[in-house]
Scaffold this active site. Structure first.
Site, mmCIF file in Angstrom:
data_model
loop_
_atom_site.group_PDB
_atom_site.id
_atom_site.type_symbol
_atom_site.label_atom_id
_atom_site.label_comp_id
_atom_site.label_asym_id
_atom_site.label_seq_id
_atom_site.Cartn_x
_atom_site.Cartn_y
_atom_site.Cartn_z
ATOM 1 N N ASP A 284 -60.664 -66.931 -7.910
ATOM 2 C CA ASP A 284 -61.680 -67.970 -7.717
ATOM 3 C C ASP A 284 -62.032 -68.524 -9.091
ATOM 4 O OD1 ASP A 284 -61.756 -67.434 -4.968
ATOM 5 O OD2 ASP A 284 -63.217 -65.835 -5.255
ATOM 6 N N LYS B 54 -55.296 -63.445 -4.272
ATOM 7 C CA LYS B 54 -55.864 -64.278 -3.207
ATOM 8 C C LYS B 54 -56.157 -65.665 -3.772
ATOM 9 C CE LYS B 54 -60.241 -63.903 -1.523
ATOM 10 N NZ LYS B 54 -60.795 -65.243 -1.277
ATOM 11 N N LYS C 193 -59.694 -69.453 5.790
ATOM 12 C CA LYS C 193 -60.775 -69.276 6.790
ATOM 13 C C LYS C 193 -60.797 -70.448 7.771
ATOM 14 C CE LYS C 193 -63.785 -66.459 3.874
ATOM 15 N NZ LYS C 193 -63.193 -66.585 2.532
ATOM 16 N N ASP D 66 -61.200 -74.443 13.940
ATOM 17 C CA ASP D 66 -61.135 -75.804 14.488
ATOM 18 C C ASP D 66 -60.687 -75.677 15.941
ATOM 19 O OD1 ASP D 66 -60.830 -78.652 14.769
ATOM 20 O OD2 ASP D 66 -60.459 -78.769 12.614
ATOM 21 N N ASN E 150 -55.546 -76.866 19.042
ATOM 22 C CA ASN E 150 -54.381 -77.679 18.688
ATOM 23 C C ASN E 150 -54.278 -77.835 17.166
ATOM 24 O OD1 ASN E 150 -52.207 -79.637 19.349
ATOM 25 N ND2 ASN E 150 -53.628 -81.053 18.356
ATOM 26 N N THR F 60 -69.046 -61.167 4.311
ATOM 27 C CA THR F 60 -69.741 -60.040 3.671
ATOM 28 C C THR F 60 -71.050 -60.449 2.989
ATOM 29 O OG1 THR F 60 -68.187 -60.345 1.847
ATOM 30 C CG2 THR F 60 -67.769 -58.502 3.320
ATOM 31 N N GLN G 295 -73.123 -61.253 -2.678
ATOM 32 C CA GLN G 295 -72.639 -60.386 -1.597
ATOM 33 C C GLN G 295 -73.775 -59.515 -1.055
ATOM 34 O OE1 GLN G 295 -69.866 -60.699 -0.235
ATOM 35 N NE2 GLN G 295 -68.225 -61.223 -1.662
ATOM 36 N N GLY H 197 -63.077 -60.046 -6.744
ATOM 37 C CA GLY H 197 -63.094 -61.305 -7.485
ATOM 38 C C GLY H 197 -63.822 -61.162 -8.802
ATOM 39 N N ARG H 198 -65.097 -61.589 -8.823
ATOM 40 C CA ARG H 198 -65.860 -61.672 -10.070
ATOM 41 C C ARG H 198 -65.887 -60.403 -10.917
ATOM 42 N NH1 ARG H 198 -70.450 -64.694 -6.700
ATOM 43 N NH2 ARG H 198 -69.411 -63.351 -5.168
HETATM 44 O O1 C5P Z 1 -66.283 -62.269 -6.457
HETATM 45 P P1 C5P Z 1 -66.213 -61.425 -5.212
HETATM 46 O O2 C5P Z 1 -65.576 -60.072 -5.443
HETATM 47 O O3 C5P Z 1 -67.549 -61.330 -4.518
HETATM 48 O O4 C5P Z 1 -65.208 -62.247 -4.277
HETATM 49 C C1 C5P Z 1 -64.927 -61.915 -2.960
HETATM 50 C C2 C5P Z 1 -63.879 -62.842 -2.426
HETATM 51 O O5 C5P Z 1 -63.624 -62.520 -1.083
HETATM 52 C C3 C5P Z 1 -64.242 -64.321 -2.442
HETATM 53 O O6 C5P Z 1 -63.060 -65.046 -2.756
HETATM 54 C C4 C5P Z 1 -64.690 -64.623 -1.039
HETATM 55 O O7 C5P Z 1 -64.373 -65.940 -0.646
HETATM 56 C C5 C5P Z 1 -63.858 -63.628 -0.239
HETATM 57 N N1 C5P Z 1 -64.420 -63.199 1.038
HETATM 58 C C6 C5P Z 1 -65.637 -62.576 1.181
HETATM 59 N N2 C5P Z 1 -66.105 -62.180 2.411
HETATM 60 C C7 C5P Z 1 -65.361 -62.388 3.489
HETATM 61 C C8 C5P Z 1 -64.112 -63.004 3.370
HETATM 62 C C9 C5P Z 1 -63.659 -63.396 2.117
HETATM 63 O O8 C5P Z 1 -66.311 -62.344 0.172
HETATM 64 N N3 C5P Z 1 -65.778 -61.956 4.663
#
Ligand code: C5P
Length: 234
Positions: free
Chosen positions: A15, A37, A66, A69, A72, A120, A190, A210-211
């Protein structure tokens, strides 16, 4: 995949605001990370080209779109995404119609479909605001059952729910858990967070980080720390 190596269990969420920044991260993480990812932020700034380049360099790629819609549209979107040759794709696991359409669109391709159960960053209060009276864990379990019935390969859920999903779904159904934090670290936005150990011991196949890695002073050292925690849990 009970015996997958620790390295295969870690998915780093790229990200970043630009492709250049994502490429710098990938170069710095080097052999420590084998699975990335690519999500909504990066896909609007060349993320698909990077995803293909990562695959060409032997990495695995999770395309976190994610999707949600009408059937179709989801079916046709997944059919096109299947042509990219990537590994995982996410679709919101809200209803059987969407998920069955995604499975039809995937056809015979090897793309694995994962249902997003409950994000989450959402709490029971957030669900109530949406008009949902279930608690997050029960809703996750219900959506995981629908995903499995639809022919999905697995789900995205919090590590807090991993153990109950594994008990319900049995072996072979993928559980991928974001919201991963080490004890004492910042949670950012989160809410339903867990440690890597708790997610893996609960039955998660992969953790998404991620972060805590991408914004660390030394991302490679941070990735190695997460790998150490995964190994401890295996
Ligand atoms: O930075 P962090 O570790 O919080 O990133 C979590 C990643 O997981 C983000 O890219 C977020 O879009 C993704 N994600 C999430 N919860 C979900 C599905 C995907 O945090 N249920």
């Amino acid at each position: 995949m009970p015996h997958a190596a620790a390295r295969d269990r870690l998915i780093v969420a790229l990200d970043t605001p630009s492709i250049e920044e994502a490429q710098r991260l990938v170069a710095g993480l080097d052999a420590s990370v084998s699975f990335y990812k690519v999500g909504l932020e990066l896909v609007f700034t060349g993320g698909l080209d990077l995803a293909r380049a990562l695959k060409a360099n032997g990495k695995r790629v999770f395309l976190d779109m994610k999707l949600l819609d009408i059937g179709n549209t989801v079916e046709r979107a997944v059919a096109n995404a299947s042509e990219l040759g990537l590994d995982f794709l996410t679709v919101h696991g809200h209803d059987l119609k969407t998920m069955r359409a995604a499975v039809a669109g995937r056809g015979s391709s090897r793309l694995k479909l994962l249902a997003v159960t409950v994000l989450t960053n959402l709490t029971e209060d957030d669900l109530r605001q949406q008009g949902c009276q279930m608690n997050p864990a029960d809703l996750v379990l219900s959506r995981a059952r629908m995903a499995q019935e639809s022919g999905f390969d697995g789900v995205i859920a919090s590590g807090q729910e991993a153990e109950r999903i594994r008990a319900q779904a049995g072996p072979g159904f993928l559980i991928v858990t974001p919201g991963i934090r080490l004890p004492g670290s910042t949670t950012d936005d989160q809410e339903r967070i867990t440690t890597p150990e708790s997610a893996i011991r609960g039955g998660a196949d992969h953790i998404v980080v991620g972060r805590p890695i991408t914004q660390a002073d030394d991302p490679k050292a941070a990735a190695e720390t997460f790998l150490h925690h995964i190994r401890e849990a295996l």
